[in-house]
Enzyme design. Structure first.
Site, short mmCIF file in Angstrom:
data_model
loop_
_atom_site.label_atom_id
_atom_site.label_comp_id
_atom_site.label_asym_id
_atom_site.label_seq_id
_atom_site.Cartn_x
_atom_site.Cartn_y
_atom_site.Cartn_z
N HIS A 1 111.36 40.35 -42.34
CA HIS A 1 112.45 39.56 -42.73
C HIS A 1 113.21 38.61 -41.47
O HIS A 1 113.82 37.93 -41.88
CB HIS A 1 113.61 40.34 -43.49
CG HIS A 1 112.87 40.69 -44.92
ND1 HIS A 1 113.87 41.25 -45.41
CD2 HIS A 1 111.94 40.62 -45.39
CE1 HIS A 1 113.26 41.61 -46.99
NE2 HIS A 1 112.06 41.29 -46.75
N ILE B 1 117.07 34.84 -40.09
CA ILE B 1 117.03 35.99 -40.78
C ILE B 1 117.16 35.64 -42.26
O ILE B 1 118.02 35.19 -42.75
CB ILE B 1 118.27 36.94 -40.31
CG1 ILE B 1 118.20 37.07 -38.88
CG2 ILE B 1 117.99 38.34 -41.11
CD1 ILE B 1 119.71 37.58 -38.51
N CYS B 2 116.26 36.60 -43.15
CA CYS B 2 116.19 36.65 -44.66
C CYS B 2 116.68 37.67 -44.96
O CYS B 2 116.26 38.50 -45.22
CB CYS B 2 114.86 36.22 -44.85
SG CYS B 2 114.52 36.29 -46.66
N LEU B 3 118.08 37.80 -45.11
CA LEU B 3 118.82 38.86 -45.73
C LEU B 3 119.83 38.37 -46.81
O LEU B 3 120.45 37.40 -46.78
CB LEU B 3 119.70 39.53 -44.65
CG LEU B 3 120.20 40.73 -44.91
CD1 LEU B 3 119.42 42.01 -45.17
CD2 LEU B 3 121.21 41.23 -43.76
N PHE C 1 115.82 31.41 -49.68
CA PHE C 1 114.77 32.30 -49.40
C PHE C 1 114.42 32.91 -50.85
O PHE C 1 115.58 33.14 -51.70
CB PHE C 1 115.24 33.41 -48.51
CG PHE C 1 115.38 32.90 -47.32
CD1 PHE C 1 114.25 32.60 -46.44
CD2 PHE C 1 116.56 32.81 -46.59
CE1 PHE C 1 114.14 32.38 -45.02
CE2 PHE C 1 116.58 32.65 -45.10
CZ PHE C 1 115.23 31.97 -44.53
#
Lengths: 152, 307
Positions: free
Chosen positions: A83, A90-92, A145
């Protein structure tokens, strides 16, 4: 807005005490802070490395999420994670517009990212990393995202 | 009212608003005044002029306009809001606080005006702080007077003793060196008594003894500030009304559980509100750390300024 007041209070707390593996590097103003994190347990992917996070706050923090990215320099690589793009984005979900909640704070974000790394076993980048890194011009907070799995 | 006057007043008001937007408050005030001459039954003309006068710091004029506007329209959040600011500026914090609370009340009871809650709640805090400042200044002055009086008594006594010793030296009842020694001793005694007295006063001042920390249960989890109008969510957690509303407008979820949550589902937490009020009354000025003039820089303030 209350961003600077709230950040002032967070900063006072960060100076007092921080969880293991999290360090405050720079907080000269109320728009950009730098934090370092490292993984505490023996996960071989992250041994001996320290990662640097850059926080950017808007005037509407904490109603709006801060923008958080990993930054690379000579002593700080970008951690491997499905991620985390190789440019540090960051893909959170908790950093996403929908997933953010104003009860989160700088410390809890650092802890979440720390545990996101701790539990990871794949030395991978997100699918399409190369294209994304080459062509993305959007700011991280404006990217929508698609979250592929809910358990990371 | 002759026909057409209402229209003329509206035209003048719009011109006034345009000047207000450009920061030309004198011109705006004049135009609003002309509008009022055409139509003195429109409460908005008075609140607009009050706002212009607020910028020009014509406090008495603001107060007059607000009162006239409230006479024309009772549920008048803007008028109470401007009134509170003017009353605060002329140092009437008690009146200012009740006006600010009226504005806050009207604001939270009206569905479309909730966006002003944070601005008004900052004003309420400012009024409370001003009230506390006056009480505190009075208390310090009274203490200082008493301390000065007691110190003067000690000093008079000391001087009298010194004079006595000098007289006895003059009359050769005691030797010069002996007399000097006695004077030294009196001086030390006096200084010790005076220092003890000052220490006693310092110790008895509650400001020196209080732990300057707001307990977590009185603190809003979003702004990290003490609450003054806490509301409780479905899961039992409380937040400051104005800030949770800001959050819910963006995302209708409970900040902690992410379950759906709407503004209408919030309930006042009366007992917690009383605990906050009591804490603020006892712990006084240091709780309010809002700086002067802060409100005016607030960007949300802008939409209250002109219509």
């Amino acid at each position: 807005m209350f961003a600077s007041k709230r950040l002032q209070k967070e900063l006072a707390k960060l100076h007092e005490k921080l969880p293991p593996g999290i360090t405050l590097i720079r907080a000269d103003d109320f728009s950009e802070w730098l934090m370092d994190i490292r993984v505490i347990d023996s996960n071989p992917l992250y041994q001996g490395e320290v990662y640097r996070l850059k926080f950017n706050f808007s005037q509407s923090y904490p109603i709006e999420a801060p923008e958080v990215v990993f930054v690379r320099d000579e002593s700080h690589p970008i951690p491997w994670h499905p991620h985390v793009y190789s440019n540090g984005i960051i893909c959170l979900d908790l950093l996403d517009r929908q997933g953010w909640s104003p009860v989160h704070n700088v410390e809890s974000i650092c802890v979440s990212l720390q545990s996101m790394l701790t539990s990871n076993t794949k030395k991978e980048r997100p699918p399409g990393d190369e294209n994304f890194v080459r062509y993305n011009t959007q700011r991280p907070r404006d990217i929508n995202f698609v979250f592929h799995d809910k358990n990371v | 009212m002759p026909p057409g006057n209402e229209y003329a007043a509206e035209q003048l008001k719009n011109q006034g608003n345009a000047h207000f937007k450009n920061g030309e408050y004198e011109a705006a005030e004049t135009l609003y005044s002309q509008a009022i001459q055409k139509n003195s039954k429109n409460p908005l003309l008075f609140t607009n002029r009050a706002n212009a006068r607020l910028k020009l710091e014509k406090w008495e004029g603001v107060i007059d306009d607000c009162i006239r506007s409230i006479e024309l329209m009772k549920e008048n959040m803007k008028a109470f809001f401007y009134l509170a600011q003017a009353q605060l500026s002329i140092n009437h914090p008690n009146e200012a606080l009740s006006s600010a609370l009226m504005a806050y009340d009207l604001c939270t009871h009206s569905a479309q005006q909730t966006s002003n809650a944070a601005t008004i709640s900052a004003l309420v805090l400012k009024c409370k702080k001003a009230k506390w400042d006056i009480r505190e200044r009075e208390r310090i002055r009274r203490r200082a007077d008493l301390l000065a009086e007691l110190e003067a008594t000690l000093e008079t006594e000391y001087k009298k003793d010194v004079d006595d010793i000098e007289a006895r030296i003059e009359k050769q009842e005691v030797g010069r060196i002996e007399g000097q020694e006695e004077k030294e001793e009196r001086k030390k005694e006096f200084e010790k008594k005076r220092d003890d007295l000052r220490t006693a006063f310092t110790l008895s001042d509650p400001e020196h003894l209080q732990k300057r920390e707001v307990p977590d249960y009185l603190v809003d989890g979003i702004t990290f500030e003490i609450m003054h109008d806490p509301v409780v969510t479905k899961n039992g957690r409380s937040y400051e009304r104005a800030t949770i509303i800001e959050h819910l407008k963006r995302s209708a979820t409970d900040p902690l559980t992410r379950e759906p949550l709407t503004i209408a589902e919030l309930r006042p937490n009366i007992a917690l509100k009383e605990a906050c009020t009591e804490f603020m009354e006892q712990n006084s000025g240091w709780v309010y750390d809002c700086e002067d003039g802060e409100m005016d820089r607030d960007s949300r303030w802008a939409h209250l300024s002109s219509w």
